[in-house]
Motif scaffolding. Sequence first.
Motif, PDB file in Angstrom:
ATOM      1  N   HIS A   1       0.801  -1.229   0.000  1.00  0.00           N
ATOM      2  CA  HIS A   1       0.000   0.000   0.000  1.00  0.00           C
ATOM      3  C   HIS A   1       0.838   1.286   0.000  1.00  0.00           C
ATOM      4  O   HIS A   1       0.331   2.345   0.319  1.00  0.00           O
ATOM      5  CB  HIS A   1      -0.984   0.019   1.168  1.00  0.00           C
ATOM      6  N   GLU A   2       2.121   1.180  -0.327  1.00  0.00           N
ATOM      7  CA  GLU A   2       2.976   2.363  -0.423  1.00  0.00           C
ATOM      8  C   GLU A   2       3.590   2.432  -1.812  1.00  0.00           C
ATOM      9  O   GLU A   2       3.964   1.409  -2.377  1.00  0.00           O
ATOM     10  CB  GLU A   2       4.096   2.312   0.614  1.00  0.00           C
ATOM     11  N   THR A   3       3.708   3.629  -2.356  1.00  0.00           N
ATOM     12  CA  THR A   3       4.341   3.813  -3.654  1.00  0.00           C
ATOM     13  C   THR A   3       5.850   3.862  -3.452  1.00  0.00           C
ATOM     14  O   THR A   3       6.355   4.645  -2.659  1.00  0.00           O
ATOM     15  CB  THR A   3       3.850   5.114  -4.315  1.00  0.00           C
TER      16      THR A   3
END
Length: 96
Positions: free
Chosen positions: A73-75
């Motif tokens: 869920h993190e870029t």
Amino acid sequence: MTDFPADVETHYRRPAAQRRWPPETEAAFRASVARYRALDESPGPRRYYEYVDHKGLVDEGARWLWEAMVVDHETVAIKQIEQDSSGTVHCFHCYR
């Protein structure tokens, strides 16, 4: 230890020696490099981003392009290309 190509191995040994990294620091750095290499080589979907500095916040007229992946869920940026205001292009990989 992770096996890197000879050119990458040489590149990372130099700063480790210059900065006198203890073995734990070198191991942590190598693990981080291995993680980014694995992400880059994975078949996962990519996202692409662009930023142009029209207001001169960093370097007026400069342009940045990123290739990224979403991980937990993190870029996470995998690659970056920067074109500065003079037109010079710099290419960055998180592991080279």
